[in-house]
Design a protein around this motif. Structure first.
Motif, short mmCIF file in Angstrom:
data_model
loop_
_atom_site.label_atom_id
_atom_site.label_comp_id
_atom_site.label_asym_id
_atom_site.label_seq_id
_atom_site.Cartn_x
_atom_site.Cartn_y
_atom_site.Cartn_z
N UNK A 151 37.30 -55.27 -53.48
CA UNK A 151 37.70 -56.15 -52.39
C UNK A 151 38.74 -55.47 -51.50
N UNK A 152 39.72 -54.82 -52.12
CA UNK A 152 40.75 -54.08 -51.36
C UNK A 152 40.10 -52.97 -50.54
N UNK A 153 39.17 -52.25 -51.16
CA UNK A 153 38.48 -51.16 -50.46
C UNK A 153 37.68 -51.69 -49.28
N UNK A 178 38.47 -50.71 -45.56
CA UNK A 178 37.39 -50.02 -44.86
C UNK A 178 37.10 -50.64 -43.50
N UNK A 179 36.97 -51.96 -43.46
CA UNK A 179 36.74 -52.63 -42.17
C UNK A 179 37.94 -52.52 -41.25
N UNK A 180 39.14 -52.59 -41.83
CA UNK A 180 40.36 -52.46 -41.02
C UNK A 180 40.43 -51.07 -40.38
N UNK A 211 38.29 -47.71 -33.85
CA UNK A 211 37.72 -48.13 -32.56
C UNK A 211 38.82 -48.28 -31.51
N UNK A 212 39.90 -48.96 -31.88
CA UNK A 212 41.01 -49.15 -30.94
C UNK A 212 41.64 -47.81 -30.57
#
Length: 288
Positions: free
Chosen positions: A142-144, A148-150, A156-157
């Protein structure tokens, strides 16, 4: 139905690990236009460093995540400057052989230093499970997944909101035009290679509580990452994320419903089918 949803959740969480590794791989290709066959060995080196930090200092592998990422950034940048840079104008197969050579050196160094033994970070945090209604999730996965999405959002930013990010995109689109605009292309290449390698340093810290470390540990993850980046579209950051989630779900469903030994056959088959229908992958080519 609950079992199917649980398997999909497991697949998405597995896709989080693939996302981090694939983002680094696709960033290097998208900017430098070099397929880095040493990516798995950099992951392996990172996992060994995380293990040593945890074993020697008694801290959780997550505490070693940042310093390992910084060290691998430097190692990646040096690899680009010292090995890849002199070969940028050579044929592509020469560049590939160079990264294969780096891969072989790192693998054999690990065998000489650590042997073929299997090591595991002495931690419990990250291997326990939490229940959300009828569903269960491993905390480390879950942390990964969240990180990963963050990282995908932050990358992207970074690529769209900063001067350096725009320079990376400019070089990815046309390096000679970027040079005319005052961009130091060689430095951008080194930064891109370093950032891509730093991503596997982050992945190493996140994977160490979940998986043992041994000299060929990076091979499995990176072979899958190659499938993901080609599936999503070489050089596409969005494709790396989407491909990671697709392969993660397929991996989990095929491993349960068909056979664990045949799951690679299933997603390689899907991979080939998509390439027949969309030769450029799901999201084409380019660093968004």
């Amino acid at each position: 139905m609950e079992l199917f949803i649980q398997l999909v959740i497991n697949g998405l969480l597995l896709g989080g690990a693939y996302t981090i590794i694939s983002l680094g791989l696709t960033l290097i290709f998208g900017v430098v236009r070099v397929v880095n066959f040493a990516h798995g060995e950099f992951l392996m080196i990172g996992m060994y460093m995380v293990y040593l930090i945890a074993a020697q200092f008694g801290v959780h592998p997550y505490a070693g995540l940042v310093p390992v990422a910084i060290i691998l950034f430097a190692l990646g940048a040096l690899t680009q400057k010292g090995i890849i840079q002199p070969l940028l104008n050579a044929d592509q197969h020469i560049q590939i052989f160079a990264t294969v050579g780096v891969s072989t050196i790192l693998l054999n160094l690990a065998l000489v230093i650590f042997g073929a033994n299997v090591y595991r970070a002495p931690v419990e945090l990250g291997t326990s499970a939490i229940d959300v209604g009828p569903f269960s999730m491993v905390t480390g996965q879950l942390v990964t997944f969240v990180i990963g999405l963050s990282l995908a959002v932050l990358l992207h930013l970074f690529m769209h909101r900063t001067y350096l990010g725009r320079a990376l995109r400019a070089v990815a689109q046309h390096r000679y035009a970027a040079t005319l605009m005052g961009v130091n292309v060689n430095n951008v290449y080194a930064i891109a290679f370093g950032l891509g390698t730093a991503f596997v340093g982050i992945a190493a810290g996140l994977l160490a509580p979940q998986y043992p470390v041994f000299p060929t540990v990076g091979t499995y993850f990176v072979l899958t990452a190659f499938v993901i980046v080609v599936l999503g579209g070489l050089g596409s950051l969005y494709g790396a994320v989407a491909g990671s989630m697709i392969i993660g779900i397929v991996d989990t469903l095929a491993g349960f419903y068909i056979a664990p030994d045949l799951k690679e056959v299933v997603y390689f088959g899907i991979f080939l089918l998509i390439l027949v229908l969309r030769p450029n992958g799901l999201f084409g080519v380019g660093t968004e």
